[in-house]
Write a protein that holds these residues in place. Structure first.
Motif, mmCIF file in Angstrom:
data_model
loop_
_atom_site.group_PDB
_atom_site.id
_atom_site.type_symbol
_atom_site.label_atom_id
_atom_site.label_comp_id
_atom_site.label_asym_id
_atom_site.label_seq_id
_atom_site.Cartn_x
_atom_site.Cartn_y
_atom_site.Cartn_z
ATOM 1 N N GLU A 27 22.670 75.711 38.470
ATOM 2 C CA GLU A 27 21.714 75.832 39.582
ATOM 3 C C GLU A 27 22.422 76.624 40.718
ATOM 4 O OE1 GLU A 27 19.903 71.926 40.851
ATOM 5 O OE2 GLU A 27 21.337 71.096 39.621
ATOM 6 N N PHE A 28 21.412 77.278 41.589
ATOM 7 C CA PHE A 28 22.126 78.251 42.325
ATOM 8 C C PHE A 28 21.763 77.641 43.865
ATOM 9 C CE2 PHE A 28 21.474 80.710 38.717
ATOM 10 C CZ PHE A 28 22.608 81.393 38.612
ATOM 11 N N PHE A 29 22.594 77.613 44.895
ATOM 12 C CA PHE A 29 22.201 77.063 46.072
ATOM 13 C C PHE A 29 22.700 78.229 47.248
ATOM 14 C CE2 PHE A 29 23.302 73.758 43.413
ATOM 15 C CZ PHE A 29 22.587 72.813 43.439
ATOM 16 N N GLU A 30 21.802 78.301 48.292
ATOM 17 C CA GLU A 30 22.135 79.085 49.557
ATOM 18 C C GLU A 30 23.112 78.104 50.207
ATOM 19 O OE1 GLU A 30 18.970 80.507 51.679
ATOM 20 O OE2 GLU A 30 17.946 81.665 50.137
ATOM 21 N N PRO A 31 24.045 78.844 51.229
ATOM 22 C CA PRO A 31 25.039 77.824 51.887
ATOM 23 C C PRO A 31 24.562 76.731 52.569
ATOM 24 C CG PRO A 31 25.575 80.342 52.539
ATOM 25 C CD PRO A 31 23.976 80.182 51.377
ATOM 26 N N ALA A 32 23.405 76.867 53.286
ATOM 27 C CA ALA A 32 22.841 75.648 53.976
ATOM 28 C C ALA A 32 22.449 74.463 53.004
ATOM 29 C CB ALA A 32 21.451 76.012 54.630
ATOM 30 N N HIS A 52 32.525 81.781 44.787
ATOM 31 C CA HIS A 52 30.960 81.895 45.143
ATOM 32 C C HIS A 52 30.411 83.091 44.611
ATOM 33 C CE1 HIS A 52 33.226 84.553 48.172
ATOM 34 N NE2 HIS A 52 32.183 85.004 48.355
ATOM 35 N N ALA A 53 29.361 83.517 44.757
ATOM 36 C CA ALA A 53 28.737 84.767 44.182
ATOM 37 C C ALA A 53 28.033 85.533 45.565
ATOM 38 C CB ALA A 53 27.648 84.523 43.342
ATOM 39 N N CYS A 54 28.287 86.874 45.221
ATOM 40 C CA CYS A 54 27.436 87.739 46.310
ATOM 41 C C CYS A 54 26.282 88.494 45.674
ATOM 42 C CB CYS A 54 28.564 88.368 46.818
ATOM 43 S SG CYS A 54 29.546 88.024 48.148
ATOM 44 N N TRP A 55 25.240 88.233 46.232
ATOM 45 C CA TRP A 55 23.936 89.135 45.808
ATOM 46 C C TRP A 55 23.448 89.941 46.741
ATOM 47 C CZ3 TRP A 55 20.829 84.325 43.474
ATOM 48 C CH2 TRP A 55 21.417 83.741 42.431
ATOM 49 N N GLY A 56 23.189 90.947 46.419
ATOM 50 C CA GLY A 56 22.398 91.960 47.511
ATOM 51 C C GLY A 56 23.540 92.748 47.978
ATOM 52 N N LYS A 57 23.223 92.600 49.448
ATOM 53 C CA LYS A 57 24.173 93.112 50.338
ATOM 54 C C LYS A 57 25.138 92.040 51.032
ATOM 55 C CE LYS A 57 21.262 96.929 51.362
ATOM 56 N NZ LYS A 57 20.581 97.867 52.382
ATOM 57 N N GLY A 58 25.560 91.500 50.158
ATOM 58 C CA GLY A 58 26.704 90.469 50.648
ATOM 59 C C GLY A 58 25.999 89.005 50.664
ATOM 60 N N LYS A 59 24.926 88.757 50.137
ATOM 61 C CA LYS A 59 24.367 87.367 50.288
ATOM 62 C C LYS A 59 25.159 86.334 49.546
ATOM 63 C CE LYS A 59 20.297 84.811 49.926
ATOM 64 N NZ LYS A 59 18.832 84.443 49.799
ATOM 65 N N ILE A 60 25.789 85.322 50.324
ATOM 66 C CA ILE A 60 26.630 84.439 49.565
ATOM 67 C C ILE A 60 25.750 83.200 48.816
ATOM 68 C CG2 ILE A 60 28.296 82.330 49.987
ATOM 69 C CD1 ILE A 60 29.269 83.806 52.312
ATOM 70 N N ILE A 61 25.894 82.982 47.717
ATOM 71 C CA ILE A 61 25.343 81.973 46.857
ATOM 72 C C ILE A 61 26.443 81.291 45.917
ATOM 73 C CG2 ILE A 61 23.872 81.697 44.774
ATOM 74 C CD1 ILE A 61 22.179 82.772 47.102
ATOM 75 N N PHE A 62 26.059 80.017 46.023
ATOM 76 C CA PHE A 62 27.001 79.036 45.056
ATOM 77 C C PHE A 62 26.168 78.238 44.094
ATOM 78 C CE2 PHE A 62 28.512 78.798 49.571
ATOM 79 C CZ PHE A 62 29.841 78.724 49.706
ATOM 80 N N THR A 63 27.105 78.260 42.971
ATOM 81 C CA THR A 63 26.335 77.835 41.860
ATOM 82 C C THR A 63 26.873 76.181 41.842
ATOM 83 O OG1 THR A 63 28.217 78.254 40.344
ATOM 84 C CG2 THR A 63 26.468 79.839 40.463
ATOM 85 N N SER A 64 26.099 75.560 40.999
ATOM 86 C CA SER A 64 26.799 73.921 40.754
ATOM 87 C C SER A 64 28.233 73.934 40.497
ATOM 88 C CB SER A 64 25.856 73.229 39.856
ATOM 89 O OG SER A 64 25.525 74.265 38.678
#
Length: 90
Positions: free
Chosen positions: A4-9, A33-45
């Motif tokens: 699953e993928f989660f935004e920081p909030a 964490h992962a970075c998508w696009g231009k540095g968007k932080i994403i967390f996986t489960s």
């Protein structure tokens, strides 16, 4: 594959912490964490589980605070100073 993928909030709400704590940990390199696009932080489960493990504090024992020779190790645990002094004074 069930990741699953989660935004920081979303991750912060799930972990019951602040979004800024997660963002600061990710940007400083402390948290996976992962970075998508231009540095968007994403967390996986999986990232969230690893962050929980990294943040875990396990109880310390008096025996682990002292080395085999009876000298105090350089590890400093909050609230144990007086106990270590008493143990080494004897």
């Amino acid at each position: 594959m069930e990741i699953e993928f989660f935004e920081p909030a979303e991750a912060a709400a799930l972990m019951r912490c602040t979004e800024s704590w997660l963002r600061d940990g990710a940007t400083s390199g402390r948290f996976p964490h992962a970075c998508w696009g231009k540095g968007k932080i994403i967390f996986t489960s999986e990232h969230i589980m690893e962050i929980a493990k990294l943040s875990e504090i396990l109880p310390a024992t008096t025996a682990s605070s002292l080395s085999a020779s009876g000298h105090v190790t350089k590890e400093r645990l909050i609230g144990t100073r007086s106990k270590v002094k008493l143990a080494t004074a004897n």
